[in-house]
Design an enzyme around this catalytic site. Structure first.
Site, PDB file in Angstrom:
ATOM      1  CG  HIS A 167      -5.844 -20.727 -27.419  1.00 29.42           C
ATOM      2  ND1 HIS A 167      -6.894 -21.278 -28.126  1.00 29.42           N
ATOM      3  CD2 HIS A 167      -4.741 -21.434 -27.783  1.00 29.42           C
ATOM      4  CE1 HIS A 167      -6.450 -22.269 -28.889  1.00 29.42           C
ATOM      5  NE2 HIS A 167      -5.147 -22.393 -28.696  1.00 29.42           N
ATOM      6  CB  CYS A 183      -2.024 -23.687 -28.178  1.00 29.82           C
ATOM      7  SG  CYS A 183      -0.933 -22.487 -28.986  1.00 29.82           S
TER       8      CYS A 183
END
Length: 207
Positions: A167, A183
């Site tokens: 992301h 992440c």
């Protein structure tokens, strides 16, 4: 242990004595005409980001047997490789999870969202309630201030959400560091470019 796993994985890919990735040769010098154009006041300035230059998007040479379209992340180097052609990849800088939270293994891009909303996991709330408790119920809508940035690609294993995303980020200076909750963060410009060309079902391998 991570290094041993990484080297074992590379050996399984048939790269025991040869590096998996090789930087494409740099151009020695710009042609005079190109240099003059770059110096012209009318020339558009080169795009820059608040990250180290080695983490700028760069086309590099890779082993030709890597599957075109796949994504490979080398966590200890903070690089994400998107294989764009036999022997070629676009390399991006990423931020990865803190040492105790780093994701390793294989997954699939099963969902893609533009300007995604965000909600901390229960584990995140437990680890740092002062930061995350206020978002535990309602989360945060997508937008420029959202921690997931402009785009998110959701990684699944065997049909189940891993909780790991590739992301964007509102903290681009974190690129090149192990700081996330697991992440893989990218500069918003970079994740937007990657998002356009990555299809659902894309295999992702994180070392």
């Amino acid at each position: 242990m991570y290094r041993r796993t990484f080297l074992t994985s590379l050996a399984a890919l048939g790269v025991a004595a040869k590096p998996l990735f090789a930087q494409a040769p740099a151009v020695a010098a710009a042609a005079p005409a190109a240099a003059a154009k770059a110096a012209s006041p009318a020339a558009a300035p080169a795009k820059t980001w608040p990250i180290a230059p080695q983490f700028y998007p760069t086309e590099v040479d890779v082993k030709p047997d890597l599957a075109v379209g796949s994504i490979i992340v080398v966590s200890d180097k903070f690089f994400l490789y998107h294989i764009i052609a036999p022997g070629k990849a676009m390399r991006y800088g990423v931020a990865v999870g803190r040492s105790e939270l780093q994701f390793r293994g294989q997954a699939t891009v099963a969902r893609k969202v533009e300007w995604p909303s965000w909600k901390p996991t229960p584990e995140m709330v437990k680890r740092s309630p002062s930061h995350y408790a206020r978002y535990a119920e309602t989360g945060m809508p997508g937008g420029p201030g959202n921690p997931l940035g402009a785009r998110a690609m959701y990684l699944y294993q065997n049909g189940h959400d891993t909780g790991i995303r590739i992301h964007g980020t509102i903290e681009p200076s974190s690129i090149g560091h192990a700081v996330s909750n697991g992440c893989l963060r990218m500069v918003n410009d970079h994740v937007m470019a990657l998002y356009k060309v990555v299809e659902l079902g894309t295999p992702v391998t994180v070392y």
